[in-house]
Design a protein around this motif. Structure first.
Motif, mmCIF file in Angstrom:
data_model
loop_
_atom_site.group_PDB
_atom_site.id
_atom_site.type_symbol
_atom_site.label_atom_id
_atom_site.label_comp_id
_atom_site.label_asym_id
_atom_site.label_seq_id
_atom_site.Cartn_x
_atom_site.Cartn_y
_atom_site.Cartn_z
ATOM 1 N N GLU A 182 15.626 -4.293 -8.004
ATOM 2 C CA GLU A 182 14.520 -3.481 -8.528
ATOM 3 C C GLU A 182 13.216 -3.634 -7.744
ATOM 4 O OE1 GLU A 182 14.121 -4.674 -12.552
ATOM 5 O OE2 GLU A 182 16.187 -4.167 -13.119
ATOM 6 N N GLY A 183 13.163 -4.531 -6.782
ATOM 7 C CA GLY A 183 11.930 -4.796 -6.048
ATOM 8 C C GLY A 183 11.614 -3.739 -5.013
ATOM 9 N N ARG A 184 10.520 -3.941 -4.292
ATOM 10 C CA ARG A 184 10.033 -2.912 -3.377
ATOM 11 C C ARG A 184 10.886 -2.771 -2.117
ATOM 12 N NH1 ARG A 184 6.018 -7.064 -2.808
ATOM 13 N NH2 ARG A 184 5.842 -7.869 -0.686
ATOM 14 N N PHE A 185 11.779 -3.739 -1.846
ATOM 15 C CA PHE A 185 12.655 -3.606 -0.686
ATOM 16 C C PHE A 185 13.897 -2.782 -0.991
ATOM 17 C CE2 PHE A 185 10.166 -7.306 0.514
ATOM 18 C CZ PHE A 185 10.017 -7.159 1.888
ATOM 19 N N SER A 186 14.079 -2.390 -2.238
ATOM 20 C CA SER A 186 15.294 -1.683 -2.623
ATOM 21 C C SER A 186 15.229 -0.183 -2.352
ATOM 22 C CB SER A 186 15.600 -1.920 -4.109
ATOM 23 O OG SER A 186 14.553 -1.407 -4.928
ATOM 24 N N ALA A 187 14.134 0.291 -1.796
ATOM 25 C CA ALA A 187 13.981 1.702 -1.449
ATOM 26 C C ALA A 187 13.088 1.799 -0.221
ATOM 27 C CB ALA A 187 13.367 2.478 -2.613
ATOM 28 N N PRO A 188 13.172 2.882 0.540
ATOM 29 C CA PRO A 188 12.281 3.059 1.693
ATOM 30 C C PRO A 188 10.824 2.916 1.279
ATOM 31 C CG PRO A 188 14.004 4.708 1.726
ATOM 32 C CD PRO A 188 14.129 3.997 0.409
ATOM 33 N N ARG A 189 10.023 2.342 2.173
ATOM 34 C CA ARG A 189 8.643 2.000 1.835
ATOM 35 C C ARG A 189 7.672 2.894 2.573
ATOM 36 N NH1 ARG A 189 8.726 -4.365 2.800
ATOM 37 N NH2 ARG A 189 6.874 -4.316 1.489
ATOM 38 N N ALA A 190 6.471 3.010 2.000
ATOM 39 C CA ALA A 190 5.448 3.857 2.616
ATOM 40 C C ALA A 190 5.067 3.341 3.999
ATOM 41 C CB ALA A 190 4.206 3.920 1.717
ATOM 42 N N PHE B 148 13.727 -2.259 7.261
ATOM 43 C CA PHE B 148 12.526 -2.406 6.438
ATOM 44 C C PHE B 148 12.805 -2.184 4.956
ATOM 45 C CE2 PHE B 148 10.866 -1.601 10.679
ATOM 46 C CZ PHE B 148 9.880 -2.567 10.776
ATOM 47 N N HIS B 149 14.038 -1.874 4.609
ATOM 48 C CA HIS B 149 14.456 -1.833 3.211
ATOM 49 C C HIS B 149 15.959 -2.065 3.170
ATOM 50 C CE1 HIS B 149 15.947 2.219 4.058
ATOM 51 N NE2 HIS B 149 16.571 2.194 2.883
ATOM 52 N N VAL B 150 16.492 -2.251 1.982
ATOM 53 C CA VAL B 150 17.923 -2.502 1.814
ATOM 54 C C VAL B 150 18.559 -1.271 1.181
ATOM 55 C CG1 VAL B 150 19.674 -4.009 0.795
ATOM 56 C CG2 VAL B 150 17.458 -4.961 1.487
ATOM 57 N N PRO B 151 19.466 -0.591 1.874
ATOM 58 C CA PRO B 151 20.102 0.592 1.282
ATOM 59 C C PRO B 151 20.943 0.202 0.065
ATOM 60 C CG PRO B 151 21.161 0.003 3.357
ATOM 61 C CD PRO B 151 19.941 -0.854 3.247
ATOM 62 N N GLU B 152 21.172 1.174 -0.782
ATOM 63 C CA GLU B 152 21.816 0.907 -2.078
ATOM 64 C C GLU B 152 23.151 0.192 -1.936
ATOM 65 O OE1 GLU B 152 23.031 3.280 -6.219
ATOM 66 O OE2 GLU B 152 22.220 4.375 -4.492
ATOM 67 N N GLY C 91 7.614 -6.930 7.345
ATOM 68 C CA GLY C 91 8.353 -5.982 6.524
ATOM 69 C C GLY C 91 9.860 -6.017 6.599
ATOM 70 N N LEU C 92 10.442 -6.825 7.495
ATOM 71 C CA LEU C 92 11.879 -6.751 7.699
ATOM 72 C C LEU C 92 12.684 -7.644 6.752
ATOM 73 C CD1 LEU C 92 12.209 -6.705 11.594
ATOM 74 C CD2 LEU C 92 12.684 -4.808 10.029
ATOM 75 N N VAL C 93 13.904 -7.198 6.488
ATOM 76 C CA VAL C 93 14.937 -8.036 5.891
ATOM 77 C C VAL C 93 15.993 -8.250 6.972
ATOM 78 C CG1 VAL C 93 14.509 -7.216 3.558
ATOM 79 C CG2 VAL C 93 16.232 -6.063 4.970
ATOM 80 N N SER C 94 16.762 -9.340 6.851
ATOM 81 C CA SER C 94 17.748 -9.622 7.882
ATOM 82 C C SER C 94 18.773 -10.606 7.350
ATOM 83 C CB SER C 94 17.063 -10.181 9.142
ATOM 84 O OG SER C 94 17.944 -10.211 10.245
ATOM 85 N N SER D 141 0.818 -1.213 0.000
ATOM 86 C CA SER D 141 0.000 0.000 0.000
ATOM 87 C C SER D 141 0.855 1.268 0.000
ATOM 88 C CB SER D 141 -0.923 0.010 1.219
ATOM 89 O OG SER D 141 -1.708 1.193 1.230
ATOM 90 N N ASP D 142 0.347 2.301 -0.674
ATOM 91 C CA ASP D 142 0.973 3.621 -0.649
ATOM 92 C C ASP D 142 0.384 4.499 0.455
ATOM 93 O OD1 ASP D 142 2.676 3.099 -2.797
ATOM 94 O OD2 ASP D 142 1.139 3.664 -4.268
ATOM 95 N N ARG D 143 -0.621 3.975 1.148
ATOM 96 C CA ARG D 143 -1.212 4.714 2.266
ATOM 97 C C ARG D 143 -0.291 4.628 3.488
ATOM 98 N NH1 ARG D 143 -5.869 1.823 0.165
ATOM 99 N NH2 ARG D 143 -7.481 3.242 -0.592
ATOM 100 N N SER D 144 -0.636 5.394 4.519
ATOM 101 C CA SER D 144 0.131 5.327 5.758
ATOM 102 C C SER D 144 -0.298 4.111 6.571
ATOM 103 C CB SER D 144 -0.089 6.596 6.584
ATOM 104 O OG SER D 144 -1.415 6.623 7.104
ATOM 105 N N LEU D 145 0.523 3.752 7.549
ATOM 106 C CA LEU D 145 0.191 2.629 8.430
ATOM 107 C C LEU D 145 -1.154 2.845 9.102
ATOM 108 C CD1 LEU D 145 0.982 0.025 9.927
ATOM 109 C CD2 LEU D 145 2.358 1.426 11.489
#
Length: 408
Positions: free
Chosen positions: A261-269, A231-235, A276-279, A167-171
């Motif tokens: 290129e996926g949604r974890f490659s940048a900060p998310r809404a 919650f995302h992977v920095p470049e 939501g975590l990566v580890s 979602s692009d909405r807020s939590l």
């Protein structure tokens, strides 16, 4: 070997090295047979790493090997960390477990419970009581997931966009959407895997007055030294980020989420408290050690011993089989209860699997898994990237292969 861990011979911690080698053979066969792209397994006992193995590729398309430093999507293995966050606020006296969440989220007032009908004209009755914090922590709030695709309420979630992953909405906005829809069951009556932990993430933000993602990073992830968890992977870390796969028609992994290129490659809404975590295997091993240490790691205490013991207790009236319907694959149901954030082993004989009463566990949608066994002072982690988690019985197989190696 990560600086925070010391590798020991399995025999030094009551494990058979010869028997643990079966884990390597199993993992390597999964790669060789084309079932998984890559996988990592870790066994820790008495605070020491007795087994660590990596096989295959983290990224098949780029030929990147799976290593202990690979970053992977842990999806629902996020839930235990979010549960720790809300229990930290519990320890501060901000609420009681049986308090209604309407104290903080008025959108959950006057909820109704679905009883039948169709999407266009459904029938419902008033909820007998408000949802409590305990209901959310134990997945007995009457909420659900849209991806279940099993009930009309699931369909309503999909139609209304109740999705904390995309979602692009807020939590808060997505939580309010969920509160506008009927419950699947009366609060406290049934176990249904759900968005409950995402609601808890929003409660963390509301109660603490801090953004949920910032709370997690500043008060849990950083203090526990989980350097690659976010919650995302920095470049600059993307070369270590694994690709995610599904089983193709020929049985081999097919790419479904490119790590660059996926949604974890940048900060998310939305920072999803439910998934939501990566580890990395090292980071999650630190979290497991924190649980086994009853709320403390290397001099940093986030929770009191009694709180962790309460979280690791079964809070259901019996096992999940008595209170739920088998609509997901993160755990079996018979002989397994549920604590405050993860499953709890009640009876290995009834569960028909090796284990120990009081052992806590959970898994993620991409076939990841972990469990901590306080009695054996042992933790096991499986990291791979194959969706859905029901594709192969990896968790049950790994349980046998690890527990059979105990010698003392």
């Amino acid at each position: 070997m990560n600086d925070a861990f010391h590798a020991v011979k399995p025999d030094d911690v009551g494990l058979s090295g010869e028997r643990l080698a079966r884990v390597d053979a199993w993992r390597e066969a999964l790669i060789r047979d084309g079932k998984l792209a890559g996988a990592t397994t870790l066994v820790m006992r008495r605070g020491q790493v007795a087994h660590l193995g990596c096989s295959g590729l983290a990224d098949m398309e780029r030929g990147v090997a799976m290593t202990p430093d690979s970053i992977l999507r842990i999806y629902s293995m996020t839930k235990p960390l979010t549960s720790v966050a809300i229990m930290m606020l519990y320890e501060e006296g901000r609420f009681q477990l049986d308090d209604p969440v309407t104290r903080f989220l008025p959108c959950f007032r006057d909820m109704r419970v679905f009883t039948g009908g169709s999407r266009g004209s459904f029938e419902s009755v008033p909820a007998e009581r408000d949802i409590t914090f305990r209901d959310l922590l134990t997945h007995t709030a009457g909420l659900t997931y849209g991806f279940m695709q099993s009930t009309l309420v699931d369909a309503m979630y999909r139609e209304q966009g109740v999705d904390f992953q995309t979602s692009d909405r807020s939590l808060g906005e997505v939580v309010e959407l969920a509160a506008s829809l009927p419950l699947l069951a009366q609060p406290g009556r049934a176990w249904n895997y759900s968005i409950a932990t995402d609601v808890l993430g929003h409660l963390v933000a509301v109660i603490s007055g801090q953004d949920f993602g910032d709370f997690m990073r500043q008060r849990i992830i950083a203090p526990l030294g989980m350097a690659d968890t976010d919650f995302h992977v920095p470049e600059h870390k993307l070369p270590r980020f694994a690709a995610c796969y599904a089983r193709g028609q020929d049985g081999r992994p097919v790419l479904i989420d490119d790590p660059r290129e996926g949604r974890f490659s940048a900060p998310r809404a939305i920072c999803s408290g439910g998934g939501g975590l990566v580890s990395t295997v090292w980071d999650y091993a630190r979290f497991c050690r924190f649980l086994l240490n009853k709320g403390e790691l290397e001099g940093v205490r986030l929770l009191g011993r009694k709180t962790v013991e309460l979280m690791m207790s079964n809070h259901l009236d019996g096992d999940m089989a008595a209170m739920g319907q088998a609509r997901f694959s993160e755990s079996t149901y018979t002989g397994i209860g549920f604590g405050l954030g993860f499953s709890v082993m009640l009876d290995p004989a009834r569960a028909q699997i090796l284990g120990t009463p009081g052992e806590c566990a959970w898994g993620g949608a991409a076939s990841t898994a972990f469990w901590v066994d306080p009695v054996e002072d042992m933790a096991v982690i499986l990291l791979t990237q194959l969706m859905p988690s029901s594709t192969y019985p990896l968790r049950r197989e790994l349980r046998v292969l690890t527990y059979q190696a105990i010698t003392d």
